[in-house]
Write a protein that holds these residues in place. Structure first.
Motif, PDB file in Angstrom:
ATOM      1  N   PRO A 118      40.168  37.424  44.788  1.00 50.04           N
ATOM      2  CA  PRO A 118      39.540  36.108  44.975  1.00 50.04           C
ATOM      3  C   PRO A 118      39.343  35.314  43.688  1.00 50.04           C
ATOM      4  O   PRO A 118      39.184  34.093  43.729  1.00 50.04           O
ATOM      5  N   ALA A 119      39.337  35.970  42.547  1.00 55.36           N
ATOM      6  CA  ALA A 119      39.037  35.287  41.290  1.00 55.36           C
ATOM      7  C   ALA A 119      40.200  34.408  40.842  1.00 55.36           C
ATOM      8  O   ALA A 119      41.370  34.767  41.009  1.00 55.36           O
ATOM      9  N   PRO A 120      39.919  33.256  40.251  1.00 54.54           N
ATOM     10  CA  PRO A 120      40.994  32.399  39.742  1.00 54.54           C
ATOM     11  C   PRO A 120      41.635  33.002  38.501  1.00 54.54           C
ATOM     12  O   PRO A 120      40.980  33.687  37.713  1.00 54.54           O
ATOM     13  N   GLY A 121      42.936  32.762  38.343  1.00 57.12           N
ATOM     14  CA  GLY A 121      43.656  33.280  37.181  1.00 57.12           C
ATOM     15  C   GLY A 121      45.011  33.814  37.573  1.00 57.12           C
ATOM     16  O   GLY A 121      45.216  34.255  38.709  1.00 57.12           O
ATOM     17  N   ASP A 122      45.947  33.796  36.628  1.00 54.12           N
ATOM     18  CA  ASP A 122      47.318  34.233  36.897  1.00 54.12           C
ATOM     19  C   ASP A 122      47.543  35.711  36.584  1.00 54.12           C
ATOM     20  O   ASP A 122      48.497  36.313  37.050  1.00 54.12           O
ATOM     21  N   SER A 123      46.675  36.303  35.778  1.00 56.24           N
ATOM     22  CA  SER A 123      46.811  37.708  35.419  1.00 56.24           C
ATOM     23  C   SER A 123      45.457  38.385  35.594  1.00 56.24           C
ATOM     24  O   SER A 123      44.425  37.719  35.746  1.00 56.24           O
ATOM     25  N   ASP A 124      45.454  39.710  35.554  1.00 59.71           N
ATOM     26  CA  ASP A 124      44.185  40.433  35.646  1.00 59.71           C
ATOM     27  C   ASP A 124      43.243  40.020  34.518  1.00 59.71           C
ATOM     28  O   ASP A 124      42.032  39.885  34.724  1.00 59.71           O
ATOM     29  N   GLU A 125      43.799  39.813  33.349  1.00 57.55           N
ATOM     30  CA  GLU A 125      42.976  39.423  32.203  1.00 57.55           C
ATOM     31  C   GLU A 125      42.354  38.043  32.425  1.00 57.55           C
ATOM     32  O   GLU A 125      41.164  37.833  32.122  1.00 57.55           O
ATOM     33  N   ASP A 126      43.151  37.109  32.944  1.00 58.31           N
ATOM     34  CA  ASP A 126      42.623  35.770  33.251  1.00 58.31           C
ATOM     35  C   ASP A 126      41.504  35.859  34.297  1.00 58.31           C
ATOM     36  O   ASP A 126      40.471  35.194  34.190  1.00 58.31           O
ATOM     37  N   LYS A 127      41.732  36.687  35.311  1.00 55.68           N
ATOM     38  CA  LYS A 127      40.752  36.829  36.389  1.00 55.68           C
ATOM     39  C   LYS A 127      39.449  37.436  35.876  1.00 55.68           C
ATOM     40  O   LYS A 127      38.353  36.966  36.189  1.00 55.68           O
ATOM     41  N   LEU A 128      39.563  38.486  35.067  1.00 56.29           N
ATOM     42  CA  LEU A 128      38.367  39.114  34.505  1.00 56.29           C
ATOM     43  C   LEU A 128      37.603  38.131  33.615  1.00 56.29           C
ATOM     44  O   LEU A 128      36.363  38.072  33.641  1.00 56.29           O
ATOM     45  N   ALA A 129      38.343  37.339  32.851  1.00 55.74           N
ATOM     46  CA  ALA A 129      37.703  36.345  31.982  1.00 55.74           C
ATOM     47  C   ALA A 129      36.942  35.313  32.819  1.00 55.74           C
ATOM     48  O   ALA A 129      35.816  34.923  32.472  1.00 55.74           O
ATOM     49  N   ASN A 130      37.548  34.871  33.928  1.00 54.78           N
ATOM     50  CA  ASN A 130      36.894  33.868  34.770  1.00 54.78           C
ATOM     51  C   ASN A 130      35.731  34.450  35.574  1.00 54.78           C
ATOM     52  O   ASN A 130      34.740  33.770  35.828  1.00 54.78           O
ATOM     53  N   ILE A 131      35.864  35.714  35.975  1.00 55.42           N
ATOM     54  CA  ILE A 131      34.745  36.376  36.663  1.00 55.42           C
ATOM     55  C   ILE A 131      33.514  36.353  35.762  1.00 55.42           C
ATOM     56  O   ILE A 131      32.409  36.033  36.192  1.00 55.42           O
ATOM     57  N   LYS A 132      33.717  36.662  34.492  1.00 58.83           N
ATOM     58  CA  LYS A 132      32.619  36.641  33.518  1.00 58.83           C
ATOM     59  C   LYS A 132      32.168  35.209  33.222  1.00 58.83           C
ATOM     60  O   LYS A 132      30.963  34.909  33.180  1.00 58.83           O
ATOM     61  N   LYS A 133      33.124  34.322  33.023  1.00 61.32           N
ATOM     62  CA  LYS A 133      32.838  32.941  32.616  1.00 61.32           C
ATOM     63  C   LYS A 133      31.892  32.233  33.580  1.00 61.32           C
ATOM     64  O   LYS A 133      31.001  31.489  33.154  1.00 61.32           O
ATOM     65  N   TYR A 134      32.070  32.473  34.876  1.00 61.86           N
ATOM     66  CA  TYR A 134      31.286  31.723  35.857  1.00 61.86           C
ATOM     67  C   TYR A 134      30.031  32.475  36.334  1.00 61.86           C
ATOM     68  O   TYR A 134      29.417  32.095  37.319  1.00 61.86           O
ATOM     69  N   GLY A 135      29.660  33.518  35.612  1.00 66.05           N
ATOM     70  CA  GLY A 135      28.352  34.107  35.837  1.00 66.05           C
ATOM     71  C   GLY A 135      28.307  35.384  36.643  1.00 66.05           C
ATOM     72  O   GLY A 135      27.221  35.841  37.012  1.00 66.05           O
ATOM     73  N   CYS A 136      29.462  35.993  36.925  1.00 72.35           N
ATOM     74  CA  CYS A 136      29.449  37.285  37.617  1.00 72.35           C
ATOM     75  C   CYS A 136      29.137  38.398  36.608  1.00 72.35           C
ATOM     76  O   CYS A 136      29.375  38.253  35.416  1.00 72.35           O
ATOM     77  N   GLU A 137      28.637  39.510  37.128  1.00 71.17           N
ATOM     78  CA  GLU A 137      28.269  40.635  36.266  1.00 71.17           C
ATOM     79  C   GLU A 137      29.220  41.820  36.390  1.00 71.17           C
ATOM     80  O   GLU A 137      29.155  42.751  35.580  1.00 71.17           O
TER      81      GLU A 137
END
Length: 310
Positions: free
Chosen positions: A52-71
């Protein structure tokens, strides 16, 4: 004393005793309710699967998960046997690991074939070892999807009580849990309500003689069909509630980011607050919007607003 006077006096005494008993019952109920009410302890801790997370790669997704306030991040079964690697991947982005979404192992547990059941249990134990290594809440387990078994509800429940107590004990040793996931009737005929999963988990704990190692989760999408009260469903699980999935309900657009359809989360969040829930609520859904990153950010804001209203 005349009979009429005797009966009148007896009735008065009876009413008096009944009043005292009613007062005591009311005081005990109030005290019990107060003890059960753990709203001051509750926290909204948001996680997301990678999908569900935005991003083209796992790294992008993990970065966005953190960026928008997920833990935390919730992984799928591809992490099994690679706990250190996947934990480090999450930790490098400042995230914890919330859970392993493992599934049904092709419905093998809900089979009369002992070899299939044993293979499922062996693999489940490997997943539990990985979950423990990653310090995750547990491994999400579905006994069977709709078309994966011909066994009756009664027989599947019997098998769970026969086979899972030692696995739950193993999970406890790994400092994690087997987590039952109730599904809606479109996806499963067995285990559709949170209270059912909690009831089975309690029986397994009782049989194993342990106090942890197995529990249940709630998924807002499935609960939208199966539960008359989301709040009541979560309260029915109490301390056995180990995880929550976030997704909009069955109204179109189905199973999308929270806030993208008309489903409200306030009632369910009230239940989570009441039981003092501090584990993770994790995105498991699609996105209806074209700008996934913008929609993800808006959905998290929506969830926090719903939590405040609860």
């Amino acid at each position: 004393m005349k009979r009429r006077d005797f009966l009148g006096a007896s009735a008065s005494v009876g009413l008096g005793l009944a009043s005292v008993a009613a007062m005591k019952t009311s005081m005990i109920a109030a005290q019990t309710t107060e003890e059960m009410d753990k709203r001051a302890e509750a926290k909204l801790r948001i996680s997301s699967q990678l999908g569900p997370a935005p991003g083209d790669s796992d790294e992008d997704k993990l970065a966005n998960i953190k960026k928008y306030g997920c833990e935390a991040v919730e992984y799928h079964g591809n992490c099994v046997g690679k706990g250190k690697e996947f934990k480090k991947k999450a930790n490098d982005f400042g995230l914890e690991v919330s859970c392993i979404c493992w599934g049904s192992h092709g419905g093998d547990f809900s089979s009369e074939d002992k070899d299939k059941r044993q293979k499922c249990l062996d693999d489940l134990k490997k997943a539990l070892e990985t979950a423990g290594e990653m310090e995750a809440s547990g491994v999400i387990f579905v006994p069977a999807f709709k078309h994966e078994t011909e066994l009756t509800n009664q027989r599947i429940r019997e098998l769970l009580l026969e086979e899972l107590p030692p696995v739950a004990e193993f999970a406890k040793q790994c400092n994690t849990s087997i987590i039952f996931e109730p599904l809606c009737r479109m996806e499963a005929f067995f285990l559709r309500q949170v209270a059912d999963g909690a009831s089975i988990a309690r029986d397994i704990l009782r049989k194993a003689g342990i106090d942890s190692g197995i529990g249940v989760m709630g998924d807002f999408y499935h609960m939208d069909t199966e539960e008359t009260s989301q709040m009541g469903a979560f309260i029915s699980a109490g301390s056995l509630l180990k995880h929550v999935h976030l997704a909009g309900g069955v109204e179109n657009p189905r199973r999308t980011y929270p806030g993208e359809n008309s489903m409200t989360f306030v009632d369910g969040f009230r239940g989570l607050k009441y039981i003092g829930y501090t584990r993770f609520c994790s995105f498991e859904c699609g996105c209806a919007g074209e700008d996934k990153e913008k929609a993800f950010e808006a959905s998290i804001k929506f969830l926090r607003e719903q939590w405040e209203q609860a």
